[in-house]
Design an enzyme around this catalytic site. Structure first.
Site, PDB file in Angstrom:
ATOM      1  N   GLU A 190     -60.001  55.552  14.752  1.00 22.55           N
ATOM      2  CA  GLU A 190     -58.633  55.118  14.484  1.00 22.55           C
ATOM      3  C   GLU A 190     -57.660  56.295  14.499  1.00 22.55           C
ATOM      4  OE1 GLU A 190     -61.265  52.005  13.666  1.00 22.55           O
ATOM      5  OE2 GLU A 190     -61.302  54.021  12.746  1.00 22.55           O
TER       6      GLU A 190
ATOM      7  N   HIS B  46     -63.732  43.901   5.697  1.00 20.93           N
ATOM      8  CA  HIS B  46     -63.217  43.400   6.969  1.00 20.93           C
ATOM      9  C   HIS B  46     -62.355  42.152   6.770  1.00 20.93           C
ATOM     10  CE1 HIS B  46     -66.677  45.828   8.170  1.00 20.93           C
ATOM     11  NE2 HIS B  46     -66.163  45.891   9.391  1.00 20.93           N
TER      12      HIS B  46
END
Length: 324
Positions: A60, A129
């Site tokens: 990321e 998540h």
């Protein structure tokens, strides 16, 4: 008028802006060859080629760092962070660099960057998540924050985000990807900072966001059968926030309920509640009520997750209780 799924609308919105503007490019994990892990970016690689639709390593920091540099030098990147939870791994770049560069350079540099990310729970993905983290981004000055609930809004708000000179965090709800909605033909361009009244009512206002909007609408339908007329406002944009539409509705109906998937502590509804208490106090006929996820990590077990996230039943029961 075509009917598209929410995930199809994502691909159409990206393609619309890439077709219009050659400075727009798309970067992220598995966004090209695989068409995205949620299959929301299929066909873009074939249409625009590997120079403008790029798969990245699983980093990321690399995705957001590269996109920031590209935005600073004249491009308009769309960067995908696969799950919104993973924003935590690159949050220093987002919150301390991207959000502040235009301010700290006195406007000499702008960051026209869209960070797309899949947000929210209900899919049994577990605590790491499934988070709704729109309130993270809302708390950082310099970021604009958008969370559409319908396919047409996905396209129009994505277009507005790409064309904006400031960085926008664009939250797409995972549970909404398979849902369908009518979408007009041709290019769609919406406006950031504009809420939408998606159901008119007289007795109370429900302010909802993303996946909570269809639940609020279903609750309003059930309440109507009991003689309660609920107005539903789709907030859509948290920064900028359309206080005029929301507070005008509250002043007219005299009651406010917020439906929030983010954890209760410091959720976006707390800000709207504060504003309504300040601006609409004398118009209110009862306490403002927040219907939220409790301040806990989301469980993966189906029954527990369903109990945690606001459901249509909980919305109806809460409003019924508070409206007596």
């Amino acid at each position: 008028m075509a009917e598209l799924t929410y995930r199809e609308a994502v691909a159409r919105g990206i393609a619309q802006e890439m077709e219009r503007d050659p400075s727009v490019y798309f970067i992220g994990e598995d966004v090209a060859a695989a068409g995205g892990v949620f299959k929301s970016t299929g066909g873009l690689l074939d249409r625009f080629g590997p120079r403008r639709v790029r798969d990245t390593p699983i980093s990321e920091e690399a995705i957001i760092g590269a996109a920031m540099g590209a935005a600073m030098t004249g491009l308009r990147p769309i960067a995908e962070i696969m799950f919104s939870d993973f924003l935590a791994t690159c949050w220093d770049i987002v919150a301390n660099q991207i959000a502040k560069t235009r301010y700290m350079t006195d406007g000499q540099l702008s960051i026209p960057l869209v960070i797309r990310t899949a947000n929210g729970g209900g899919m049994r993905f577990g605590a790491q998540h499934s988070q709704s983290v729109e309130n993270w981004a809302m708390a950082v000055p310099g970021l604009k924050v958008v969370a559409p609930s319908a396919p047409a809004d996905v396209i129009g708000l994505l277009a507005a985000s790409v064309r904006d000179p400031d960085p926008v965090v664009f939250f797409e709800h995972k549970a909404l990807y398979p849902t369908k909605g009518e979408v007009p033909e041709g290019d769609l361009v919406d406006e950031l900072g504009v809420a939408k009244v998606v159901r008119s009512g007289e007795d109370l206002t429900i302010a909802a966001l993303a996946a909570m909007v269809p639940r609020a609408l279903e609750a309003a339908e059930r309440l109507a059968a009991e003689g309660v007329s609920a107005e539903v406002v789709d907030v859509r944009s948290l920064v900028p926030l359309d206080t005029r539409t929301i507070l005008s509705s509250v002043s007219r109906t005299s009651r406010l309920f917020t439906v929030e998937e983010n954890p209760r502590l410091c959720g976006w509804g707390a800000e709207i509640t504060s504003l309504a208490a300040e601006e609409c106090f004398w118009d209110l006929d009862g306490p403002i009520v927040r219907i939220t996820t409790p301040h806990v990590p989301l469980p993966a077990a189906a029954g527990l997750e369903d109990l945690t996230i606001p459901s249509t039943n909980r919305i109806v029961e809460t409003i019924r209780k508070e409206s007596r």
